[in-house]
Design a protein around this motif. Sequence first.
Motif, short mmCIF file in Angstrom:
data_model
loop_
_atom_site.label_atom_id
_atom_site.label_comp_id
_atom_site.label_asym_id
_atom_site.label_seq_id
_atom_site.Cartn_x
_atom_site.Cartn_y
_atom_site.Cartn_z
N LEU A 98 43.05 7.29 37.34
CA LEU A 98 43.15 6.25 36.32
C LEU A 98 44.30 6.79 35.25
O LEU A 98 45.12 5.88 34.75
CB LEU A 98 42.01 6.36 35.30
N GLU A 99 44.48 8.10 34.81
CA GLU A 99 45.39 8.48 34.09
C GLU A 99 46.88 8.25 34.63
O GLU A 99 47.77 7.97 33.94
CB GLU A 99 45.33 10.01 33.88
N LEU A 100 47.04 8.49 36.09
CA LEU A 100 48.35 8.08 36.51
C LEU A 100 48.77 6.74 36.83
O LEU A 100 49.96 6.73 36.96
CB LEU A 100 47.93 8.96 38.12
N VAL A 129 56.31 18.85 31.29
CA VAL A 129 57.78 19.35 31.40
C VAL A 129 57.45 20.78 31.75
O VAL A 129 58.53 21.58 31.74
CB VAL A 129 58.50 19.23 30.15
N LEU A 130 56.37 21.39 32.31
CA LEU A 130 56.19 22.75 32.67
C LEU A 130 55.85 22.67 34.17
O LEU A 130 56.67 23.17 35.03
CB LEU A 130 55.15 23.37 31.60
N VAL A 131 54.27 22.23 34.46
CA VAL A 131 54.04 22.46 35.64
C VAL A 131 54.87 21.52 36.52
O VAL A 131 55.25 21.74 37.78
CB VAL A 131 52.53 22.08 35.71
N THR A 132 54.98 20.35 36.16
CA THR A 132 55.83 19.35 36.79
C THR A 132 57.31 19.61 37.13
O THR A 132 57.93 19.38 37.65
CB THR A 132 55.94 17.95 36.16
N ARG A 133 57.80 20.54 36.01
CA ARG A 133 59.31 20.86 36.20
C ARG A 133 59.28 21.83 37.50
O ARG A 133 60.22 22.36 38.29
CB ARG A 133 59.86 21.36 35.01
N TYR A 138 55.31 16.80 41.87
CA TYR A 138 54.28 16.20 41.13
C TYR A 138 54.63 14.80 40.56
O TYR A 138 53.61 13.99 40.23
CB TYR A 138 53.60 17.07 40.13
N ILE A 139 55.86 14.60 40.13
CA ILE A 139 56.43 13.71 39.48
C ILE A 139 56.44 12.30 40.37
O ILE A 139 55.96 11.35 39.80
CB ILE A 139 57.71 13.86 38.87
N LEU A 140 56.27 12.37 41.39
CA LEU A 140 56.08 11.35 42.59
C LEU A 140 54.62 10.60 42.24
O LEU A 140 54.62 9.25 42.63
CB LEU A 140 56.49 11.67 44.01
N PHE A 146 62.28 3.60 39.61
CA PHE A 146 63.51 4.63 39.87
C PHE A 146 63.34 5.91 40.37
O PHE A 146 64.50 6.59 40.51
CB PHE A 146 64.44 4.12 38.92
N ILE A 147 62.24 6.34 40.73
CA ILE A 147 62.16 7.64 40.90
C ILE A 147 61.41 7.67 42.58
O ILE A 147 60.15 7.41 42.47
CB ILE A 147 61.12 8.66 39.95
N ASN A 148 62.31 7.66 43.46
CA ASN A 148 61.68 7.35 44.67
C ASN A 148 61.71 8.68 45.70
O ASN A 148 61.02 8.78 46.78
CB ASN A 148 62.55 6.41 45.45
#
Length: 292
Positions: A98-100, A129-133, A138-140, A146-148
């Motif tokens: 749900l959060e995603l 901006v820490l774990v996802t960096r 994980y950003i996917l 536009f983020i493929n």
Amino acid sequence: MKPIDIANHKITQKVQITDLPSRVDLGADKKETEKALKKVRRNLGELQDTMYAHGKYSVLVCLQGMDTAGKDSLIREVFKDFNARGVEVMSFKVPTDLELKHDYLWRHYLHLPARGKFGVHNRTHYENVLVTRVHPEYILNEKLPFINSVEDVDDAFWNKRFEQIKNFENHLAENGTIIFKFFLNLSKEEQKNRLLRRLNLKRKNWKFSAGDLKERKLWDNYMACYEDAINRTSTNNAPWYNIPADDKPTARLIVASILYDTLKEYTDIKEPELDEETKANLHLYREQLNNE
């Protein structure tokens, strides 16, 4: 015991994490430190009662740090003397399905403190901006336009996300939220000791995860991301504080002291005055009760 100077912990210019202390000597043993904490947290609890009655400010406490940095125990010990109605604690885990389906700040908005209350966030919007960096794949999962691919998660993406976070915090501050961001600065050696303790003590085994060791191998990556995040987002409205976390009692006392010493400077935070009619008739109300 040495006095705690907020200026020694507040990040007001660019820093290198390797230059920030993970341990500090206050000239006191554990017993003296815990006694000092009891006094500060009692004062902090009384101040929170006044803030609740005043009802015009909220306080957002953000706790970030590597695994085993002591976030849970710090929350337990620092806020122990609060009225339960005045503080809400939220621990942010891996985003749910749900959060995603919402933007990455949505779940943090849902748990912001109301006026008069403290909100304590164990892990925060900075995970984005820490774990996802460290793990840009994980950003996917956010399914952003536009983020493929991981290649699309470039410097421009992170620059925009940092600006969004600063705008989010400025918006909160300008509408009455007092923000504290604490980086629990744990050394790699002390993390090793705490992980071993989890393995060696049966009652602590449940806290251990093999994933902790995988993330530990990425220590330098995490430190680089923390350093960049702190340098980009420590502002007047939402400052970062370095909290030496190798000694837990000292870290708790420093956090409690920063909270109390900062908030007591808000001279407009006062209990509301009774209206003139009620004030003028207090003696009558006393008589009514005494004559029952």
